[in-house]
Design a protein around this motif. Structure first.
Motif: not given
Length: 80
Positions: A25-52
């Protein structure tokens, strides 16, 4: 074990899938939406999804999100 329960293997599988999914998802955001990769955001999102996932599927183990963040391996011991 009933269908509504979660095992440690389910958690590890979910962690792997969520990590790959978030990186994609981050890769797609960077490529298609000129997004910025944020490792902390990816890590936090994974933590929330697994806990849920654990709390959605497990009737017998409860631990607060703060415990999951601070000590996930100890929390996974409660799942067994």
């Amino acid at each position: 074990m009933s269908q509504a329960s979660v095992s440690v293997n389910d958690v590890w599988d979910s962690i792997w899938v969520d990590i790959v999914s978030e990186i994609w998802n981050v890769r797609n955001s960077v490529i298609f939406n000129s997004g910025v990769a944020d490792v902390f955001e990816v890590f936090t999102s994974v933590q929330v999804k697994v806990w849920s996932l654990i709390h959605a599927k497990s009737r017998f183990s409860y631990f607060p999100y703060s415990s999951w963040i601070l000590n996930p391996l100890d929390c996974m011991k409660l799942i067994m």
